[in-house]
Design a protein around this motif. Structure first.
Motif, PDB file in Angstrom:
ATOM      1  N   VAL A 154      49.402  11.271  22.403  1.00 18.01           N
ATOM      2  CA  VAL A 154      50.404  11.391  21.346  1.00 18.01           C
ATOM      3  C   VAL A 154      49.886  12.331  20.264  1.00 18.01           C
ATOM      4  O   VAL A 154      48.683  12.426  20.025  1.00 18.01           O
ATOM      5  CB  VAL A 154      50.746  10.009  20.739  1.00 18.01           C
ATOM      6  CG1 VAL A 154      51.473   9.144  21.760  1.00 18.01           C
ATOM      7  CG2 VAL A 154      49.486   9.281  20.247  1.00 18.01           C
ATOM      8  N   GLY A 155      50.806  13.028  19.617  1.00 17.86           N
ATOM      9  CA  GLY A 155      50.384  13.956  18.574  1.00 17.86           C
ATOM     10  C   GLY A 155      51.554  14.415  17.735  1.00 17.86           C
ATOM     11  O   GLY A 155      52.702  14.026  17.966  1.00 17.86           O
ATOM     12  N   CYS A 156      51.242  15.262  16.758  1.00 16.02           N
ATOM     13  CA  CYS A 156      52.252  15.734  15.811  1.00 16.02           C
ATOM     14  C   CYS A 156      52.308  17.253  15.778  1.00 16.02           C
ATOM     15  O   CYS A 156      51.261  17.923  15.767  1.00 16.02           O
ATOM     16  CB  CYS A 156      51.947  15.222  14.395  1.00 16.02           C
ATOM     17  SG  CYS A 156      52.265  13.452  14.167  1.00 16.02           S
ATOM     18  N   ALA A 162      46.278  15.773  18.342  1.00 13.43           N
ATOM     19  CA  ALA A 162      46.786  14.839  19.346  1.00 13.43           C
ATOM     20  C   ALA A 162      45.611  14.163  20.035  1.00 13.43           C
ATOM     21  O   ALA A 162      44.493  14.675  20.039  1.00 13.43           O
ATOM     22  CB  ALA A 162      47.662  15.559  20.373  1.00 13.43           C
ATOM     23  N   ALA A 170      50.225   8.853  16.864  1.00 13.83           N
ATOM     24  CA  ALA A 170      50.335  10.268  16.501  1.00 13.83           C
ATOM     25  C   ALA A 170      49.908  10.500  15.052  1.00 13.83           C
ATOM     26  O   ALA A 170      49.217  11.477  14.740  1.00 13.83           O
ATOM     27  CB  ALA A 170      51.767  10.751  16.710  1.00 13.83           C
ATOM     28  N   GLU A 213      46.027  10.136  14.935  1.00 12.84           N
ATOM     29  CA  GLU A 213      45.333  11.302  15.478  1.00 12.84           C
ATOM     30  C   GLU A 213      45.387  12.477  14.505  1.00 12.84           C
ATOM     31  O   GLU A 213      44.413  13.220  14.369  1.00 12.84           O
ATOM     32  CB  GLU A 213      45.951  11.692  16.822  1.00 12.84           C
ATOM     33  CG  GLU A 213      45.595  10.771  17.971  1.00 12.84           C
ATOM     34  CD  GLU A 213      44.135  10.871  18.374  1.00 12.84           C
ATOM     35  OE1 GLU A 213      43.497  11.901  18.074  1.00 12.84           O
ATOM     36  OE2 GLU A 213      43.632   9.922  19.000  1.00 12.84           O
ATOM     37  N   THR A 214      46.509  12.654  13.829  1.00 10.28           N
ATOM     38  CA  THR A 214      46.633  13.741  12.860  1.00 10.28           C
ATOM     39  C   THR A 214      45.688  13.520  11.683  1.00 10.28           C
ATOM     40  O   THR A 214      45.075  14.465  11.171  1.00 10.28           O
ATOM     41  CB  THR A 214      48.085  13.851  12.369  1.00 10.28           C
ATOM     42  OG1 THR A 214      48.955  14.006  13.496  1.00 10.28           O
ATOM     43  CG2 THR A 214      48.267  15.038  11.430  1.00 10.28           C
ATOM     44  N   TYR A 250      52.362  13.457  27.666  1.00 11.73           N
ATOM     45  CA  TYR A 250      52.298  13.878  26.264  1.00 11.73           C
ATOM     46  C   TYR A 250      53.593  13.488  25.567  1.00 11.73           C
ATOM     47  O   TYR A 250      54.680  13.724  26.088  1.00 11.73           O
ATOM     48  CB  TYR A 250      52.117  15.393  26.155  1.00 11.73           C
ATOM     49  CG  TYR A 250      50.687  15.865  26.307  1.00 11.73           C
ATOM     50  CD1 TYR A 250      49.929  16.225  25.201  1.00 11.73           C
ATOM     51  CD2 TYR A 250      50.100  15.950  27.564  1.00 11.73           C
ATOM     52  CE1 TYR A 250      48.616  16.656  25.342  1.00 11.73           C
ATOM     53  CE2 TYR A 250      48.790  16.383  27.715  1.00 11.73           C
ATOM     54  CZ  TYR A 250      48.050  16.732  26.594  1.00 11.73           C
ATOM     55  OH  TYR A 250      46.753  17.151  26.737  1.00 11.73           O
ATOM     56  N   ILE A 274      55.032  14.271  21.814  1.00 15.83           N
ATOM     57  CA  ILE A 274      54.784  15.013  20.584  1.00 15.83           C
ATOM     58  C   ILE A 274      55.940  14.793  19.606  1.00 15.83           C
ATOM     59  O   ILE A 274      57.108  14.898  19.988  1.00 15.83           O
ATOM     60  CB  ILE A 274      54.631  16.528  20.868  1.00 15.83           C
ATOM     61  CG1 ILE A 274      53.526  16.771  21.899  1.00 15.83           C
ATOM     62  CG2 ILE A 274      54.347  17.289  19.570  1.00 15.83           C
ATOM     63  CD1 ILE A 274      52.137  16.341  21.439  1.00 15.83           C
TER      64      ILE A 274
END
Length: 268
Positions: free
Chosen positions: A113-115, A141, A154, A157-158, A184, A186
């Motif tokens: 997961v991420g931004c 991420a 997310a 992680e950021t 993934y 996002i």
């Protein structure tokens, strides 16, 4: 390697709003947008509520080989007994079955997961300070942890990779990579405060105008696809939600950003 018999289901993000609208499409090769990438206008950062329409697709009858190898599981993670490799009754795949307690070890994909952080018509990227892809650029991420939602992961992680506090706006892309067993997810996000700096896993953090995104120095094909889709959306003046399958070419490095196709691409 011991593999936990845990299955995670992601649902409810936008599924209740999806309306199936039949149309035809085909798989296609996906290439990074050439640099520079001119775009017509930038969208406001306010959240837009809209009804989502997806085209149905049919999975291939010949799946690609996956990252999981059940024969690597020699011992039971619950009791330590030795395993046998067989197809359980009522199933179709080879599994590792404990010869002592009878439990089955299931292998499941990992979720990342991420931004995609927007600020002043720029996107925030981090230069990786760890392997794989050391020294290349990525969106913040990482792996989702047990006990946290995809949004929470997310945001975490950021914060860890860019020391940035963000507000999630909406989901932007789900990209499945069967060959390496990864999914993934996002999210679009914006900075709560205009402050960021490299975390322990980053050597640098930088806001890039869309024309200056370093497509030739991105860390993974998932980053190339995500940022290319984002630039295309900005050019058309409408941000969408995207789903697709990144099929890596067997025998290539997981971090090879060119040896893949984007298949089953759907967008809202």
């Amino acid at each position: 390697m011991m593999v936990k018999g845990i299955q995670i289901q992601i649902c409810g993000l936008v599924s209740q709003r999806w309306i199936q609208k039949p149309r035809t499409f085909s798989s296609f090769s996906f290439s990074p947008i050439p640099h520079p990438n001119p775009y017509s206008k930038l969208l406001p950062t306010k959240t837009i509520v809209r009804r989502v329409r997806f085209a149905p697709f049919h999975a291939s009858s010949t799946p690609l080989p996956s990252a999981g190898n059940v024969r690597h599981i020699k011992f039971c993670q619950w009791c330590g007994g030795s395993t046998k490799h067989d197809i359980p009754e009522g199933e179709e795949k080879l599994r590792a079955i404990c010869t002592v307690c009878g439990k089955i070890a299931y292998q499941n994909p990992k979720m990342i997961v991420g931004c995609l952080v927007e600020h002043d018509n720029k996107v925030l990227l981090c230069k990786r300070n760890i392997q794989p892809s050391h020294g290349l650029w990525t969106l913040p991420a990482g792996y989702l942890e047990i006990g946290e939602s995809a949004v929470d992961g997310a945001i975490r992680e950021t914060r860890e990779e860019a020391n940035a506090d963000v507000e999630v706006i909406s989901p932007f892309a789900q990209l499945d990579i069967p060959l390496i067993g990864q999914i993934y997810l996002i999210f679009l996000a914006r900075l709560k405060k205009p402050h960021f700096s490299p975390g322990p896993e980053s050597s640098a953090c930088q806001l890039f105008p869309l024309d200056d995104i370093p497509f030739d120095s991105l860390s993974f094909s998932s980053m190339v696809v995500t940022l290319s889709l984002y630039v295309e959306d900005i050019k058309t003046g409408k941000l969408k939600f995207h789903y697709g399958t990144i099929n890596k070419r067997p025998g290539t490095s997981p971090s090879d950003i060119r040896a893949y196709t984007l298949d089953h691409h759907m967008q809202s």
